[in-house]
Scaffold this active site. Structure first.
Site, mmCIF file in Angstrom:
data_model
loop_
_atom_site.group_PDB
_atom_site.id
_atom_site.type_symbol
_atom_site.label_atom_id
_atom_site.label_comp_id
_atom_site.label_asym_id
_atom_site.label_seq_id
_atom_site.Cartn_x
_atom_site.Cartn_y
_atom_site.Cartn_z
ATOM 1 N N ASP A 47 -11.271 2.100 4.091
ATOM 2 C CA ASP A 47 -11.409 0.842 3.734
ATOM 3 C C ASP A 47 -12.898 0.707 3.484
ATOM 4 O OD1 ASP A 47 -9.617 -1.104 3.310
ATOM 5 O OD2 ASP A 47 -9.517 -1.511 5.369
ATOM 6 N N GLN A 103 -4.934 -1.978 9.414
ATOM 7 C CA GLN A 103 -4.781 -3.275 8.896
ATOM 8 C C GLN A 103 -5.341 -4.396 9.667
ATOM 9 O OE1 GLN A 103 -3.338 -3.613 5.684
ATOM 10 N NE2 GLN A 103 -3.968 -5.801 6.002
ATOM 11 N N LYS A 112 0.756 -1.196 0.054
ATOM 12 C CA LYS A 112 -0.194 -0.112 0.023
ATOM 13 C C LYS A 112 0.777 1.344 -0.039
ATOM 14 C CE LYS A 112 -3.931 -2.343 1.925
ATOM 15 N NZ LYS A 112 -4.450 -3.041 3.300
#
Ligand code: NAD
Length: 297
Positions: free
Chosen positions: A123, A100, A56
């Site tokens: 997200d 994460q 990322k």
């Protein structure tokens, strides 16, 4: 058996196209003094999570976007993590925040997600945004399901009227992709069957799928007995299997036994190089979208 060569859905090249499509918006934002920025929080030292976070970071750098990773020790407490999220919620340079997952077991995942400002939910998994998604109202969509829709779009596959069978009911993949596919919207209008670990007679259900999506995390479980001739197969699974010949001692495989099904399918995503690159492209897309929204309000 399909007479034509199967289409190998190349997530790498489609993700490049998706990222290219964001460039004009990024340039416009930069002219207005806004560089889309993402804060990534990584708790602990799970090696798969570390490698996803590195990917990322690299992707944001390549797009000349801003990202910063907050690496926290395994023993981070819930109040410590929530305090960091509070601070990041207030920082203007971050338009998106991502924790994460999975987090270590001592931490409460739902409470963490709830702490993130829905306007910074890179997200697309905050309940407010999932609720908006279910209602068909504009929202940052969960990255992997959104990436799957883009794979279908760029491959010219319209789910309308098709039977999509999804295996796996996670909050980040199975549930949202089922929802998006049955909605009355572009890249929706499918008839959806959602299967999971308690589903009986899984192969027979999967054999009915025009579009089969596997998100279970079981290496090569899905073989030709699960696949109808001419099906489109989307393999979300990323599984590490031991491979002494590989540099790192393992290699990545999907849930689908690619070689076993390849002569039956009309189209299929490889692992790696299928869904994975799209998840990162959609994370960039969400961050850009949230940056745009932040200056509209
Ligand atoms: P998860 O790991 O939280 O849950 C697995 C799901 O699969 C459960 O709903 C369970 O009911 C179902 N399942 C497990 N074994 C099954 C079986 N034998 N038969 C039927 N159903 C079964 O799900 P997740 O977080 O969506 O992850 C699934 C896989 O997708 C993992 O391999 C993960 O690494 C991968 N993944 C990939 C991406 C990507 O970008 N490519 C993104 C997210 C997850």
């Amino acid at each position: 058996m399909p007479s034509k060569q199967p289409l190998i859905i190349d997530g790498k090249s489609i993700s490049v196209k998706v990222k290219e499509s964001l460039v004009p918006t990024i340039q416009k934002l930069k002219k207005q003094g806004v560089t889309p920025g993402l804060a990534v929080i990584l708790v602990g030292d799970d090696s798969a999570s570390q490698s996803y976070v590195r990917m990322k970071e690299k992707a944001f750098e390549a797009m000349e976007l801003f990202s910063e990773t907050f690496r926290l020790p395994e023993m981070t407490t819930q109040p410590e993590l929530e305090q960091l999220i509070d601070e990041l919620n207030r920082e203007d340079r971050f338009h998106g925040i991502l924790v994460q997952l999975p987090v270590p077991e001592n931490l409460n995942e739902l409470k963490i997600i709830l702490k993130i400002d829905p306007g910074k939910d890179a997200d697309g998994i905050h309940p407010v945004n999932l609720g908006r998604m279910v209602l068909g109202v504009e929202a940052p969509l969960p990255c992997t399901p959104h990436g799957i829709l883009m794979l279908l779009k760029y491959s010219g596959i319209d789910p309308k009227g098709k039977h999509a069978v999804i295996i796996g009911r996670s909050n980040i993949v199975g549930k949202p992709i089922a929802n998006l596919l049955w909605q009355k919207r572009a890249l929706g209008n499918a008839t959806v069957t959602l299967c999971h670990s308690r589903t009986k007679n899984l192969p027979a259900l999967c054999q009915q799928a025009d579009i089969l999506i596997s998100a279970i995390g079981q290496p090569h479980l899905i073989d030709r007995n699960y696949v109808k001739d001419g099906a489109v197969v989307i393999d979300v699974g990323i599984n590490r299997v031991d491979d002494p010949a590989a540099r790192r001692g393992y290699r990545l495989v999907g849930d689908v036994n690619y070689m076993d099904v390849i002569d039956k399918v009309a189209a299929i995503t490889p692992v790696p190089g299928g869904v994975g690159p799209m998840t990162i492209a959609m994370l960039i897309s969400n961050t850009v979208y949230l940056a745009e929204k932040s200056i509209q309000t």
